[in-house]
Write a protein that holds these residues in place. Sequence first.
Motif, PDB file in Angstrom:
ATOM      1  N   GLY A  26       0.806  -1.205   0.000  1.00 48.34           N
ATOM      2  CA  GLY A  26       0.000   0.000   0.000  1.00 48.34           C
ATOM      3  C   GLY A  26       0.843   1.261   0.000  1.00 48.34           C
ATOM      4  O   GLY A  26       2.064   1.216  -0.137  1.00 48.34           O
ATOM      5  N   ILE A  28       0.764   5.758   1.431  1.00 44.24           N
ATOM      6  CA  ILE A  28       0.160   6.882   2.146  1.00 44.24           C
ATOM      7  C   ILE A  28       0.590   8.141   1.414  1.00 44.24           C
ATOM      8  O   ILE A  28       1.764   8.313   1.078  1.00 44.24           O
ATOM      9  N   GLN A  66       0.812  -3.736   4.983  1.00 40.25           N
ATOM     10  CA  GLN A  66      -0.438  -3.440   5.675  1.00 40.25           C
ATOM     11  C   GLN A  66      -0.149  -3.239   7.159  1.00 40.25           C
ATOM     12  O   GLN A  66       0.617  -3.977   7.764  1.00 40.25           O
ATOM     13  N   VAL A  87      -2.647   5.942  11.243  1.00 42.03           N
ATOM     14  CA  VAL A  87      -2.924   5.991   9.811  1.00 42.03           C
ATOM     15  C   VAL A  87      -2.856   4.554   9.299  1.00 42.03           C
ATOM     16  O   VAL A  87      -1.796   3.932   9.317  1.00 42.03           O
ATOM     17  N   VAL A  89      -2.976   1.412   6.664  1.00 43.23           N
ATOM     18  CA  VAL A  89      -2.638   1.052   5.290  1.00 43.23           C
ATOM     19  C   VAL A  89      -3.160  -0.348   5.038  1.00 43.23           C
ATOM     20  O   VAL A  89      -2.939  -1.255   5.836  1.00 43.23           O
ATOM     21  N   LYS A  90      -3.863  -0.513   3.927  1.00 43.71           N
ATOM     22  CA  LYS A  90      -4.366  -1.821   3.522  1.00 43.71           C
ATOM     23  C   LYS A  90      -3.657  -2.244   2.257  1.00 43.71           C
ATOM     24  O   LYS A  90      -3.164  -1.414   1.497  1.00 43.71           O
ATOM     25  N   THR A  94      -4.095   3.026  -1.507  1.00 48.86           N
ATOM     26  CA  THR A  94      -3.405   4.249  -1.107  1.00 48.86           C
ATOM     27  C   THR A  94      -4.288   5.001  -0.134  1.00 48.86           C
ATOM     28  O   THR A  94      -5.435   5.316  -0.444  1.00 48.86           O
ATOM     29  N   THR A  95      -3.756   5.268   1.053  1.00 49.31           N
ATOM     30  CA  THR A  95      -4.469   6.044   2.060  1.00 49.31           C
ATOM     31  C   THR A  95      -4.110   7.507   1.855  1.00 49.31           C
ATOM     32  O   THR A  95      -2.947   7.885   1.942  1.00 49.31           O
ATOM     33  N   ASN A  96      -5.128   8.326   1.571  1.00 47.29           N
ATOM     34  CA  ASN A  96      -4.906   9.753   1.367  1.00 47.29           C
ATOM     35  C   ASN A  96      -5.303  10.471   2.643  1.00 47.29           C
ATOM     36  O   ASN A  96      -6.469  10.431   3.048  1.00 47.29           O
ATOM     37  N   VAL A  97      -4.346  11.120   3.302  1.00 52.67           N
ATOM     38  CA  VAL A  97      -4.631  11.830   4.548  1.00 52.67           C
ATOM     39  C   VAL A  97      -5.135  13.240   4.285  1.00 52.67           C
ATOM     40  O   VAL A  97      -5.441  13.980   5.217  1.00 52.67           O
TER      41      VAL A  97
END
Length: 104
Positions: A26, A28, A66, A87, A89-90, A94-97
Amino acid sequence: MKTRLIFCAVAVIAFGLYAFNTIKLGAIMGQVAPVASVNSALLVSGADTLKVLPVQGIFKFTNLKQGVYSLIIKGNAPYKDFVLKNVAVKDSATTNVGKIVMQP
């Protein structure tokens, strides 16, 4: 007999390539404003720390396993550091903060 042995070898190799190919990583990402307020972005997980230098206020950490991370944005004076904990993550996501506005 040789044909069967070759078939088995090919099947094992194909299975091995498929098994290692299913691990997806993933990321971030986010943005910092004002652009001149940020020095660097750090990502912490346990004893591991990753550092990136934002470009035009945009940062991205890639190839992450992850898990749960802490994001630290190091501010340039007179701006204060910013910390965002937990925060997530999978796999393959993509994790957007979002946009982080730095405070003086």
